[in-house]
Design a protein around this motif. Structure first.
Motif, PDB file in Angstrom:
ATOM      1  N   LEU A  63       0.048  -3.442   4.224  1.00 51.87           N
ATOM      2  CA  LEU A  63       0.535  -4.378   3.779  1.00 51.87           C
ATOM      3  C   LEU A  63      -0.428  -5.480   3.570  1.00 51.87           C
ATOM      4  CD1 LEU A  63       4.428  -4.526   4.594  1.00 51.87           C
ATOM      5  CD2 LEU A  63       3.381  -3.225   2.861  1.00 51.87           C
ATOM      6  N   ARG A  64      -0.492  -6.386   2.633  1.00 54.77           N
ATOM      7  CA  ARG A  64      -1.312  -7.569   2.635  1.00 54.77           C
ATOM      8  C   ARG A  64      -0.344  -8.784   2.459  1.00 54.77           C
ATOM      9  NH1 ARG A  64      -6.365  -8.224   2.872  1.00 54.77           N
ATOM     10  NH2 ARG A  64      -7.284 -10.263   2.419  1.00 54.77           N
ATOM     11  N   ILE A  65      -0.467  -9.762   3.667  1.00 53.95           N
ATOM     12  CA  ILE A  65       0.666 -10.796   3.575  1.00 53.95           C
ATOM     13  C   ILE A  65      -0.217 -12.187   3.440  1.00 53.95           C
ATOM     14  CG2 ILE A  65       2.245  -9.594   5.049  1.00 53.95           C
ATOM     15  CD1 ILE A  65       0.899 -11.094   7.434  1.00 53.95           C
ATOM     16  N   VAL A  66       0.474 -13.214   2.952  1.00 54.86           N
ATOM     17  CA  VAL A  66       0.017 -14.518   2.717  1.00 54.86           C
ATOM     18  C   VAL A  66       0.965 -15.568   3.188  1.00 54.86           C
ATOM     19  CG1 VAL A  66      -1.379 -13.619   0.654  1.00 54.86           C
ATOM     20  CG2 VAL A  66       1.020 -14.718   0.372  1.00 54.86           C
ATOM     21  N   ASP A  67       0.430 -16.784   3.471  1.00 51.37           N
ATOM     22  CA  ASP A  67       1.175 -17.909   3.793  1.00 51.37           C
ATOM     23  C   ASP A  67       0.620 -19.243   3.351  1.00 51.37           C
ATOM     24  OD1 ASP A  67      -0.582 -18.494   5.638  1.00 51.37           O
ATOM     25  OD2 ASP A  67       0.602 -18.261   7.372  1.00 51.37           O
ATOM     26  N   GLN A  68       1.202 -20.243   3.598  1.00 51.66           N
ATOM     27  CA  GLN A  68       0.547 -21.742   3.136  1.00 51.66           C
ATOM     28  C   GLN A  68      -0.813 -22.071   3.571  1.00 51.66           C
ATOM     29  OE1 GLN A  68       3.667 -20.993   4.548  1.00 51.66           O
ATOM     30  NE2 GLN A  68       5.084 -22.479   3.772  1.00 51.66           N
ATOM     31  N   SER A  69      -0.994 -21.320   4.715  1.00 52.53           N
ATOM     32  CA  SER A  69      -2.483 -21.602   5.138  1.00 52.53           C
ATOM     33  C   SER A  69      -3.545 -20.792   4.886  1.00 52.53           C
ATOM     34  CB  SER A  69      -2.308 -21.565   6.823  1.00 52.53           C
ATOM     35  OG  SER A  69      -2.033 -20.099   7.472  1.00 52.53           O
ATOM     36  N   GLY A 115       0.756  -1.164   0.205  1.00 55.42           N
ATOM     37  CA  GLY A 115       0.115  -0.071   0.089  1.00 55.42           C
ATOM     38  C   GLY A 115       0.950   1.153  -0.172  1.00 55.42           C
ATOM     39  N   ALA A 116       0.213   2.234   0.347  1.00 56.80           N
ATOM     40  CA  ALA A 116       1.034   3.673  -0.032  1.00 56.80           C
ATOM     41  C   ALA A 116       0.820   4.202   1.652  1.00 56.80           C
ATOM     42  CB  ALA A 116       0.350   4.589  -0.807  1.00 56.80           C
ATOM     43  N   ALA A 117       1.996   4.860   1.829  1.00 53.10           N
ATOM     44  CA  ALA A 117       2.028   5.409   3.183  1.00 53.10           C
ATOM     45  C   ALA A 117       1.261   6.743   2.977  1.00 53.10           C
ATOM     46  CB  ALA A 117       3.624   5.801   3.619  1.00 53.10           C
ATOM     47  N   PHE A 118       0.709   7.137   4.364  1.00 53.60           N
ATOM     48  CA  PHE A 118      -0.062   8.617   4.296  1.00 53.60           C
ATOM     49  C   PHE A 118      -0.200   8.997   5.739  1.00 53.60           C
ATOM     50  CE2 PHE A 118      -3.353   5.363   3.929  1.00 53.60           C
ATOM     51  CZ  PHE A 118      -4.262   5.631   4.964  1.00 53.60           C
ATOM     52  N   ARG A 119      -0.570   9.889   6.048  1.00 51.12           N
ATOM     53  CA  ARG A 119      -0.795  10.424   7.312  1.00 51.12           C
ATOM     54  C   ARG A 119      -2.121  10.245   7.839  1.00 51.12           C
ATOM     55  NH1 ARG A 119       1.763  14.193  10.622  1.00 51.12           N
ATOM     56  NH2 ARG A 119       2.900  15.098   8.987  1.00 51.12           N
ATOM     57  N   SER A 120      -2.211   9.404   8.982  1.00 52.37           N
ATOM     58  CA  SER A 120      -3.384   9.155   9.596  1.00 52.37           C
ATOM     59  C   SER A 120      -4.211  10.158  10.184  1.00 52.37           C
ATOM     60  CB  SER A 120      -3.168   7.860  10.737  1.00 52.37           C
ATOM     61  OG  SER A 120      -2.408   8.588  11.723  1.00 52.37           O
ATOM     62  N   ARG A 121      -5.294   9.969  10.789  1.00 54.46           N
ATOM     63  CA  ARG A 121      -5.961  11.157  11.156  1.00 54.46           C
ATOM     64  C   ARG A 121      -5.627  11.743  12.454  1.00 54.46           C
ATOM     65  NH1 ARG A 121     -12.352   8.228  11.241  1.00 54.46           N
ATOM     66  NH2 ARG A 121     -12.397   7.901   9.018  1.00 54.46           N
ATOM     67  N   GLY A 122      -4.688  10.930  13.096  1.00 50.01           N
ATOM     68  CA  GLY A 122      -3.976  11.709  14.273  1.00 50.01           C
ATOM     69  C   GLY A 122      -2.582  12.179  13.659  1.00 50.01           C
TER      70      GLY A 122
END
Length: 500
Positions: A86-92, A72-79
């Motif tokens: 990020l989205r992560i995957v594994d074998q399960s 994803g892209a980095a951006f300033r949060s509401r605070g």
């Protein structure tokens, strides 16, 4: 109020620079980042869970070892923090799960080189929001390390957070993860296309460089994207009536790009316009013109013979690093294309050599239309390889008067990089058509240029598919107004003759 804002911005920038400097200094200490096996001595051991098992422990702190599938892209949060997902995957769980990071500045967020790289996460929290589970990185207690993916045998992480300590069995887990990635790369490669392989009305993923982003007067967002290849030449569905060959727009946008933007676009390869009626946070990053991205589940169609990309409600845009495997592959292909003159020519013309025209500049090199449009000289001459997509006038009687009167013929020319209007003036018309011909002979030659099939027993309302051939022609640019040279620039065909 303005003074307070400027001061806060300055302090934030200094804080970011200082944090980045501390991070670089920390990575340099000891010359190299130690391997995971070297980091675990004297430290607590971590027990890694599969993503599927971790999802059963909502609210718990867990450790994960997984592959990054989306960046994803980095951006300033509401605070006051900056955030990145990020989205992560594994074998399960090959569908994966989202991980949201928070940090005081962007230098402390993960900087993933490529999808398919591996991340180790310690003490992250399984969180539920609106009925959906995801992973939250707590900047006070969580830590991470990033490793190169399947193509590497290196056990040293290329980025670690300040509190990260490796575990005894990390090297073994990392090796197993890389082995799995060899046969299960992230993303759906079967849906991933290059521009040269695009088909109308099909959904696909496109890995491309975003060259420019703007908002049209209608409110639509337009992405100008490129991957170094040429989009397929289109066929035109039309009718036997010649009036249907007389109009073809030069671009899909309401207004053409300013020259200062046009001159930043590549001169080889198609720049596709992708339209979207919704705003996304990635637009703020893509407007910097430095990002490659994966456009997921988009579609294309043809309007006036021009390809138009469209973001669907289900489409997503994912930023990519310049070191991403798909990006590196496309840049290598583009560099290879530039090495020979023939491969710079339109891909669709390579196996369809045209013998329809003779040109004066036989020994001149090939120039794309975009190279001419961005040429720093207003007036110049060149030889190019194009298709004639429309003509005005195009009926035999009107063409005959062109050769005997003071009229001119306007042709719309295209190659994979651009469309232009080019004019055939009276002085060049006789040579262009090969002499003072009858109206019927002129019509036949014009039909060859336009790709009109030979008429059989069909009436004027019969639908036809015409495919204009690739032709060589010589062009020269000129200006109508010396006070507005770029705005009044026109093109004229010369030194070109249609064969019998």
């Amino acid at each position: 109020m303005t003074c307070h804002t400027d001061t806060a911005t300055t302090l934030s920038a200094k804080s970011n620079m200082a944090a980045a400097a501390r991070e670089r200094k920390r990575q340099r200490e000891g010359d190299e980042v130690p391997s995971t096996a070297a980091m675990w001595a004297g430290e607590a051991q971590y027990v890694y869970m599969s993503i599927a098992d971790a999802l059963k422990a909502a609210g718990a702190r867990v450790c994960l070892f997984a592959a990054v599938s989306e960046i994803g892209a980095a951006f300033r949060s509401r605070g006051t923090d900056f955030t990145l997902t990020l989205r992560i995957v594994d074998q399960s769980r090959t569908t994966g799960i989202s991980v949201t990071f928070f940090a005081n500045n962007t230098a402390l967020l993960p900087c993933v080189k490529s999808s398919g790289d591996v991340i180790s996460l310690h003490n992250v929290v399984i969180t539920m929001h609106c009925g959906e589970l995801f992973v939250t990185f707590d900047k006070k207690s969580s830590s991470f390390a990033l490793f190169e993916g399947k193509a590497s045998t290196e056990f040293r992480p290329y980025q670690t957070s300040m509190k990260y300590h490796g575990s005894k069995h990390d090297d073994e887990i990392l090796t197993n993860m890389r082995m799995w990635l060899v046969y299960h790369p992230p993303g759906l490669k079967d849906l991933e296309l290059q521009l040269r392989s695009v088909k109308p009305d099909s959904n696909f993923d496109l890995v491309c460089k975003v060259l420019h982003v703007c908002q049209a007067p209608s409110g639509e967002w337009i992405f100008y994207v490129w991957d170094g290849t040429d989009i397929p030449a289109t066929e035109f569905q039309t009718f036997l009536s010649m009036e249907t060959f007389t109009s073809a727009p030069l671009h899909l946008e309401e207004t053409p790009l300013p020259r200062e933007v046009l001159c930043t676009l590549p001169c080889i390869g198609t720049v596709l316009r992708i339209f979207s009626n919704k705003f996304s946070k990635e637009i703020l990053h893509l407007q910097r013109n430095i990002y490659w991205a994966r456009f997921c589940s988009i579609t294309c169609k043809q309007e006036f013979g021009i390809w138009k990309g469209t973001l669907l409600p289900s489409s997503r845009v994912r930023l990519l690093s310049n070191e991403d495997g798909s990006v590196v592959e496309r840049l290598k292909m583009y560099d290879s294309r530039l090495t020979t003159q023939v491969h710079r020519q339109p891909m669709a013309s390579l196996h369809k050599a045209s013998d329809i025209t003779d040109v004066e500049f036989n020994r001149a090199g090939y120039t794309t239309l975009m190279e001419s449009l961005t040429n720093e000289q207003v007036t110049h001459k060149f030889k190019t390889l194009v298709r004639v997509v429309s003509a005005y006038p195009c009926q035999g009687s009107d063409l005959h008067s062109l050769l005997t009167g003071n009229h001119c013929l306007r042709l719309t020319l295209e190659d994979p990089t651009a469309r232009i209007h080019a004019y055939v003036h009276k002085d060049d018309g006789v040579r262009f058509f090969g002499g003072f011909l009858t109206a019927g002979a002129l019509t036949r030659k014009m039909n060859r240029l336009l790709g009109v099939p030979e008429p059989e027993e069909a009436d004027e309302d019969t639908s036809l598919a015409r495919n204009p051939p690739w032709i060589w022609c010589c062009l020269k640019s000129y200006r109508l107004d010396k006070y507005d040279p770029w705005g009044s620039r026109r093109y004229r065909i010369f030194g070109t003759e249609i064969r019998d």
